[in-house]
Design an enzyme around this catalytic site. Structure first.
Site, PDB file in Angstrom:
ATOM      1  N   TYR A 138       0.825  -1.210   0.000  1.00  0.00           N
ATOM      2  CA  TYR A 138       0.000   0.000   0.000  1.00  0.00           C
ATOM      3  C   TYR A 138       0.861   1.262   0.000  1.00  0.00           C
ATOM      4  O   TYR A 138       0.429   2.316  -0.463  1.00  0.00           O
ATOM      5  CB  TYR A 138      -0.893   0.047   1.249  1.00  0.00           C
ATOM      6  CG  TYR A 138      -2.221  -0.658   1.118  1.00  0.00           C
ATOM      7  CD1 TYR A 138      -2.296  -2.011   0.812  1.00  0.00           C
ATOM      8  CD2 TYR A 138      -3.403   0.041   1.342  1.00  0.00           C
ATOM      9  CE1 TYR A 138      -3.514  -2.645   0.721  1.00  0.00           C
ATOM     10  CE2 TYR A 138      -4.631  -0.586   1.252  1.00  0.00           C
ATOM     11  CZ  TYR A 138      -4.681  -1.933   0.947  1.00  0.00           C
ATOM     12  OH  TYR A 138      -5.889  -2.548   0.855  1.00  0.00           O
ATOM     13  N   LYS A 183       2.901 -15.402   2.033  1.00  0.00           N
ATOM     14  CA  LYS A 183       3.096 -16.066   0.738  1.00  0.00           C
ATOM     15  C   LYS A 183       4.591 -16.335   0.605  1.00  0.00           C
ATOM     16  O   LYS A 183       5.265 -15.875  -0.331  1.00  0.00           O
ATOM     17  CB  LYS A 183       2.551 -15.160  -0.391  1.00  0.00           C
ATOM     18  CG  LYS A 183       2.538 -15.801  -1.774  1.00  0.00           C
ATOM     19  CD  LYS A 183       1.500 -16.887  -1.951  1.00  0.00           C
ATOM     20  CE  LYS A 183       1.595 -17.514  -3.339  1.00  0.00           C
ATOM     21  NZ  LYS A 183       0.696 -18.687  -3.513  1.00  0.00           N
ATOM     22  N   ASP A 216      -3.148 -18.209  -0.140  1.00  0.00           N
ATOM     23  CA  ASP A 216      -4.148 -18.868  -0.995  1.00  0.00           C
ATOM     24  C   ASP A 216      -4.851 -19.986  -0.230  1.00  0.00           C
ATOM     25  O   ASP A 216      -6.077 -20.122  -0.274  1.00  0.00           O
ATOM     26  CB  ASP A 216      -3.530 -19.363  -2.316  1.00  0.00           C
ATOM     27  CG  ASP A 216      -2.232 -20.134  -2.141  1.00  0.00           C
ATOM     28  OD1 ASP A 216      -1.703 -20.190  -1.004  1.00  0.00           O
ATOM     29  OD2 ASP A 216      -1.739 -20.697  -3.145  1.00  0.00           O
ATOM     30  N   ASP A 240      -6.563  -7.087   4.051  1.00  0.00           N
ATOM     31  CA  ASP A 240      -7.675  -6.384   3.398  1.00  0.00           C
ATOM     32  C   ASP A 240      -8.569  -7.390   2.675  1.00  0.00           C
ATOM     33  O   ASP A 240      -9.791  -7.400   2.838  1.00  0.00           O
ATOM     34  CB  ASP A 240      -7.114  -5.357   2.403  1.00  0.00           C
ATOM     35  CG  ASP A 240      -8.210  -4.613   1.664  1.00  0.00           C
ATOM     36  OD1 ASP A 240      -9.161  -4.163   2.328  1.00  0.00           O
ATOM     37  OD2 ASP A 240      -8.121  -4.493   0.429  1.00  0.00           O
ATOM     38  N   ASP A 244     -12.641  -9.051   3.838  1.00  0.00           N
ATOM     39  CA  ASP A 244     -13.877  -8.973   3.033  1.00  0.00           C
ATOM     40  C   ASP A 244     -14.435 -10.382   2.845  1.00  0.00           C
ATOM     41  O   ASP A 244     -15.653 -10.604   2.925  1.00  0.00           O
ATOM     42  CB  ASP A 244     -13.612  -8.349   1.647  1.00  0.00           C
ATOM     43  CG  ASP A 244     -13.857  -6.833   1.623  1.00  0.00           C
ATOM     44  OD1 ASP A 244     -13.583  -6.184   2.651  1.00  0.00           O
ATOM     45  OD2 ASP A 244     -14.314  -6.321   0.583  1.00  0.00           O
TER      46      ASP A 244
HETATM   47  C1  IPM Z   1     -10.412  -1.016   4.026  1.00  0.00           C
HETATM   48  C2  IPM Z   1     -10.581  -0.355   2.689  1.00  0.00           C
HETATM   49  C3  IPM Z   1      -9.378   0.533   2.408  1.00  0.00           C
HETATM   50  C4  IPM Z   1      -8.148  -0.367   2.379  1.00  0.00           C
HETATM   51  C5  IPM Z   1      -9.471   1.363   1.127  1.00  0.00           C
HETATM   52  C6  IPM Z   1     -10.692   2.257   1.120  1.00  0.00           C
HETATM   53  C7  IPM Z   1      -8.228   2.172   0.889  1.00  0.00           C
HETATM   54  O1  IPM Z   1     -10.778  -1.304   1.694  1.00  0.00           O
HETATM   55  O2  IPM Z   1     -10.280  -0.298   5.030  1.00  0.00           O
HETATM   56  O3  IPM Z   1     -10.427  -2.243   4.102  1.00  0.00           O
HETATM   57  O4  IPM Z   1      -7.856  -0.988   1.346  1.00  0.00           O
HETATM   58  O5  IPM Z   1      -7.468  -0.435   3.394  1.00  0.00           O
HETATM   59 MN    MN Z   2     -10.981  -3.320   2.429  1.00  0.00          MN
END
Ligand code: IPM
Ligand code: MN
Length: 350
Positions: A138, A183, A216, A240, A244
């Site tokens: 990042y 990884k 993975d 990240d 999700d």
């Molecule tokens: C999160 C979001 C952020 C990230 C984005 C909005 C930059 O997806 O907080 O998970 O990737 O960290």
């Molecule tokens: Mn995110």
């Protein structure tokens, strides 16, 4: 003082919900919280041309905790734009030095039908993902020309050591199991990650049971045996992506809160979901993640554990009583709007 950064999309709606809940807590427990609201993300670009204006930074450095909604949206998503809403959030994480992002994933029994996964797989899921938040790909140098682009991924041993310690301390207070995700079969940063993790755990946390997974495989195990995980520690981008994925265990991205912590008690609290521009302003957003983030704020920045537990219990009670926003509703459920869900939580608290 709490700095509120509503941001973009559904950010203002869910931040308002969280604020109402904090105000209810203040009344009930005799605290006085003061709030200052500032611009971040696309809203700040529109008003001032800067996704993290100086006033916002000053307030965030001056307060006890920051509560953020979400940033981003189609209006600002031109990939070639010089300023982007996300830059504001990334800079804020750096400025505050909040390297440890705690993302608890808990499955409410009543929401099992809201998840696409089978009920027997979801039973007993209760984990915390500890995502490294201020390093890795990042933040590395980026290059771009007509036909090529690059993003540099760098990790220093000290960054890995401190995040592994945070995760190990958490595991020590839970089931004593830590899973480090990397990884290492491909990436040099991951080989440093693995060596560093192995030695921190061996030397400082002999009581912690350490498991190591390639990212993975971890993505698969999160769906095949999620209840086995206690604390997961991983680098910025893997964390990240995996969170999700993990949100679908809980039924919706709208359920997961987060706390971003550094060396001091000042923290940044935000739902893990984004700005959801498609549903913004319609009262459809699930405020549970933002409200649960405010509970984490009370716990980690203000040392108000009983109050934090009260908020979490209120969310659980509303869900147990059938309270469902659209994202967690299944056929036949009455769907609550953002403010109706919020009201149910504050009434439960009061
Ligand atoms: C999160 C979001 C952020 C990230 C984005 C909005 C930059 O997806 O907080 O998970 O990737 O960290
Ligand atoms: Mn995110």
């Amino acid at each position: 003082m709490i700095t509120l950064l509503p941001g973009d999309g559904i950010g203002p709606e869910v931040t308002t919900a969280a604020r109402t809940v904090l105000e209810t807590i203040a009344t009930k427990y005799g605290h006085r919280f003061s709030f200052k609201e500032h611009l971040i993300g696309g809203a700040a670009i529109d008003a001032l041309g800067d996704p993290l204006p100086p006033d916002t930074i000053a307030s965030c450095q001056d307060c006890d905790a920051v509560l953020l909604g979400a940033v981003g949206g189609p209006k600002w998503s031109d990939p070639n734009a010089a300023v982007r809403p996300e830059q504001g959030l990334l800079k804020l994480r750096t400025v505050l030095g909040v390297f440890a992002n705690l993302r608890p994933v808990k499955v409410f029994e009543e929401l099992v039908p809201a998840s696409p996964l089978k009920a027997e797989i979801l039973r007993g899921v209760d984990m915390i993902v500890v995502r490294e938040l201020t390093g890795g790909i990042y933040f590395g140098d980026k290059t771009r020309d007509e036909t090529s682009a690059s993003d540099l991924c760098t990790y220093h041993a000290f960054e890995i050591e401190r995040i592994v310690r945070v995760a190990a301390e958490l595991a020590a207070g839970r089931r004593g199991h830590l899973c480090s995700v990397d990884k290492a079969n491909v990436l040099e940063t991951s080989r440093l990650w693995r060596d560093t993790t192995d030695s921190i755990i061996a030397n400082e946390y002999p009581g912690i049971e350490l498991e190591t997974l390639l990212v993975d495989a971890a993505a698969m195990h999160l769906l095949s045996r999620p209840a086995d995980f206690d604390v997961i520690v991983t680098e910025n981008m893997f964390g990240d992506i995996l969170t999700d994925e993990a949100s679908m265990l809980a039924g919706s991205l709208g359920m997961l809160p987060s706390a971003s912590l550094g060396e001091s008690t000042r923290g940044l609290y935000e739902p893990i979901h984004g700005s959801a521009p498609d549903i913004a302003g319609k009262g459809l957003a699930n405020p549970a993640a933002a409200i649960a983030s405010s509970a984490m704020l009370l716990r980690h920045s203000l040392a108000l554990e009983a109050e934090a537990v009260a908020i979490e219990a209120a969310i659980a009670a509303v869900i147990a009583a059938g309270g469902r926003t659209a994202d967690i509703a299944t056929a036949g459920d009455r769907v609550l709007s953002t403010s109706e869900f919020n009201k149910a939580v504050t009434e439960q608290l009061a």
